[in-house]
Write an enzyme that holds these catalytic residues in place. Structure first.
Site, PDB file in Angstrom:
ATOM      1  N   ARG A 361     -12.912 -45.495 -18.728  1.00 30.01           N
ATOM      2  CA  ARG A 361     -12.541 -45.266 -17.325  1.00 30.01           C
ATOM      3  C   ARG A 361     -13.517 -45.970 -16.390  1.00 30.01           C
ATOM      4  O   ARG A 361     -13.098 -46.585 -15.388  1.00 30.01           O
ATOM      5  CB  ARG A 361     -12.521 -43.767 -17.039  1.00 30.01           C
ATOM      6  N   SER A 373      -7.900 -41.961 -13.007  1.00 23.99           N
ATOM      7  CA  SER A 373      -8.523 -40.663 -13.263  1.00 23.99           C
ATOM      8  C   SER A 373      -8.363 -40.286 -14.728  1.00 23.99           C
ATOM      9  O   SER A 373      -7.566 -40.881 -15.466  1.00 23.99           O
ATOM     10  CB  SER A 373      -7.889 -39.581 -12.386  1.00 23.99           C
ATOM     11  N   HIS A 516       9.028 -22.159 -29.734  1.00 22.77           N
ATOM     12  CA  HIS A 516       9.191 -22.124 -31.186  1.00 22.77           C
ATOM     13  C   HIS A 516      10.645 -22.325 -31.615  1.00 22.77           C
ATOM     14  O   HIS A 516      10.919 -22.539 -32.802  1.00 22.77           O
ATOM     15  CB  HIS A 516       8.658 -20.794 -31.749  1.00 22.77           C
ATOM     16  N   ASP A 520       8.109 -26.597 -34.192  1.00 23.84           N
ATOM     17  CA  ASP A 520       7.390 -25.820 -35.203  1.00 23.84           C
ATOM     18  C   ASP A 520       5.886 -26.060 -35.074  1.00 23.84           C
ATOM     19  O   ASP A 520       5.441 -27.028 -34.444  1.00 23.84           O
ATOM     20  CB  ASP A 520       7.861 -26.205 -36.607  1.00 23.84           C
TER      21      ASP A 520
END
Length: 543
Positions: A361, A373, A516, A520
């Site tokens: 960065r 950022s 879920h 998974d």
């Protein structure tokens, strides 16, 4: 009715800026159309004369419904009107009273009390296609005031915005059914307008306001009801400061000016007849003297002092304050509750080494006119990881799982009244600098309430970052219909073990909330592994 976003199915006409018989030029603003997200100006693509208005102010209609007809002056359009699958009412100016304002009915639809001549019952308008109730933020008229067609009666708060509600009728305001700060369902009695001194006792009693019988206060006989709070004063005109606020400007322009603290009287309108438009407000730069004047004087008659002095609370006693929920807050509560109670959430947390990301960065930001950022880097890494793990980029349906092969990442942005999620479309195809520029632009629009509905729709994954507040880690509720949301914590400098040695390192906690039903545990873990590889070795994102 135009489709103003890819998911819009119906719209509400907030205001007509042209009337039947007006000459229309290509590019003229015909009307302001409201969705559940924003109010937008609708331009004409044609020139001619406005021959017919099919959807009145305050009414909602489906996309592709007949909204207006433009043609040659005097042209016969009866065949077009009768063939349209819309209401075949006369033009707006010929029939200003809408059906819902004609007379009260019983549950079986039969009238119970005939309306005296000239009396109109005004109900809570449906100001967006998802609005079920509204809150009266402010009454601009009081009982006993004269009302002209087009006057602003009140400011109505919905789940997304506060909008001005114009009167379609002229007369005297005889009754107010919903007080300031109160909420009521759509079609509840809002007000009654008619000739001064009209006895409306029987009319109001046959209407229900949120299940409660309406009590009547009329200017001619206030003592009959025992209610004095709505009795008009001797001088029932608004003060000069209030009248000066009635400036020829679009509701959207007034809303933006209010948000920015701009006095509309200082703006010269570029619209028809000097009308102030949205662009006039956005491009306005106040002078130093105007700014000083604006700070020292209240914007409206109902402005409150800047400093609120709280009462002294003796030891052992409590002081509480009740803040009415805004429509936006109510909507957030409903949608997040539906998500957490419908989607079975589970959470996966991983700690990322950010030393290389910090070096990358710094190197990128050394390039002139470039600013990236850490959040931009996380968004880019998520987009690339989602392309490799499309099962995380999904949404649940009762009979199928939709796998999205395009990546649209929503970025949670906190605003004054709650939370909005602008969306970066096709994020995986964007560079880091493009992501940074887009996020900055969308966040700015969000905070100034200028986001358009299309800019908040279509997300396939969401990123929520509280690292700038020093939060180490947290969990988020999934932004439906997404299957996952990533919570980003702060970068922390702390002792870490590298190659068997304790050294100073910089780490960041990421928590993935998964639905879920579609994702998974192993699928979510593999996604986080790939995300870690990209962030710990940013050069791999360039491959």
């Amino acid at each position: 009715m135009p489709r103003l976003s890819d998911t819009m199915t119906e719209g509400t006409v907030a205001a007509w800026l042209k009337k039947v018989g007006d000459t229309i030029k290509e590019g003229d603003i015909l009307a302001e159309i409201e969705t559940d997200k924003a109010t937008m100006e609708f331009e004409s693509f044609n020139s001619g004369t406005l021959l017919y208005i099919g959807i009145k102010e305050g009414e909602t209609a489906a996309v592709d419904s007949l909204i207006a007809i433009i043609g040659k002056e005097g042209e016969d359009i009866s065949g077009l009107i009768s063939g349209a699958e819309t209401k075949t009412e006369a033009p707006l100016e010929a029939n200003p009273e809408v059906k819902s304002e004609s007379q009260p009915t019983t549950d079986n639809g039969q009238p119970t009390t005939s309306l005296p001549k000239g009396v109109v019952v005004v109900t809570m308008p449906r100001l967006s296609d998802t609005m079920t109730e509204g809150t009266v933020a402010n009454w601009l008229k009081k009982v006993g005031d004269d009302v002209k067609e087009g006057d602003i009666l009140a400011e109505i708060e919905t789940d997304k915005a506060t909008m001005e509600f114009e009167s379609f009728n002229a007369g005297t305001l005889l009754f107010i059914g919903i007080n300031e700060g109160q909420s009521a369902p759509v079609d509840s009695v809002l007000a009654i307008i008619g000739p001064a001194g009209t006895d409306i006792t029987g009319i109001a009693e046959n209407y229900k306001n949120g299940g409660t019988s309406v009590q009547v206060v009329t200017p001619s006989a206030p003592e009959a009801s025992g209610e004095v709070t709505q009795q008009p004063s001797t001088d029932n005109r608004q003060p000069t400061t209030e009248n000066s606020d009635r400036i020829f400007a679009s509701p959207l322009a007034k809303k933006i000016a209010k948000d920015k603290g701009i006095n509309l009287s200082q703006i010269k309108g570029s619209g028809e007849n000097g009308r102030i438009t949205k662009s006039d407000v956005e491009n306005f730069t106040p002078s130093a003297s105007a700014t000083t004047s604006q700070v020292t004087q209240p914007a409206t008659l109902n402005s409150q002092p800047e400093t609120i002095v709280r009462p002294f609370i003796p030891a052992g006693e409590t002081y509480t304050e009740v803040v009415t929920n805004s429509q936006m807050r109510k909507t957030i509560a409903i949608r997040l509750s539906e998500s957490i109670f419908t989607a079975p959430h589970f959470y996966l947390t991983v700690e990322i080494a950010m030393d290389e990301a910090m070096k990358s960065r710094a190197a990128i930001n050394n390039i002139p006119d470039t600013k990236v950022s850490f959040n931009d880097m996380v968004i880019k890494a998520c987009a690339m990881a989602l392309k490799r793990h499309p099962k995380v980029n999904t949404q649940w349906q009762a009979d199928a799982i939709i796998i999205n092969h395009h990546v649209n990442i929503g970025v949670a942005v906190a605003v004054e009244d709650g939370l909005v999620v602008p969306v970066l479309k096709f994020t995986d195809q964007m560079t880091l600098t493009q992501i940074g520029s887009s996020v900055k632009d969308l966040a700015g629009k969000a905070k100034s309430k200028k986001l358009q509905p299309a800019e908040m729709e279509g997300s396939t994954f969401t990123v929520s970052n509280l690292g700038m507040f020093g939060i180490q880690s947290f969990t988020s509720i999934i932004n439906q219909p997404n299957s996952a949301i990533l919570s980003v914590g702060a970068i922390e400098e702390k002792p870490v073990v590298r190659n068997g040695q304790i050294v100073v390192g910089n780490t960041m906690m990421l928590t993935l909330a998964c639905d879920h039903r579609t994702v998974d545990g192993a699928t979510g873990a593999q996604f986080l592994q790939t995300l870690r590889q990209y962030l710990e070795n940013p050069v791999t994102m360039l491959a």
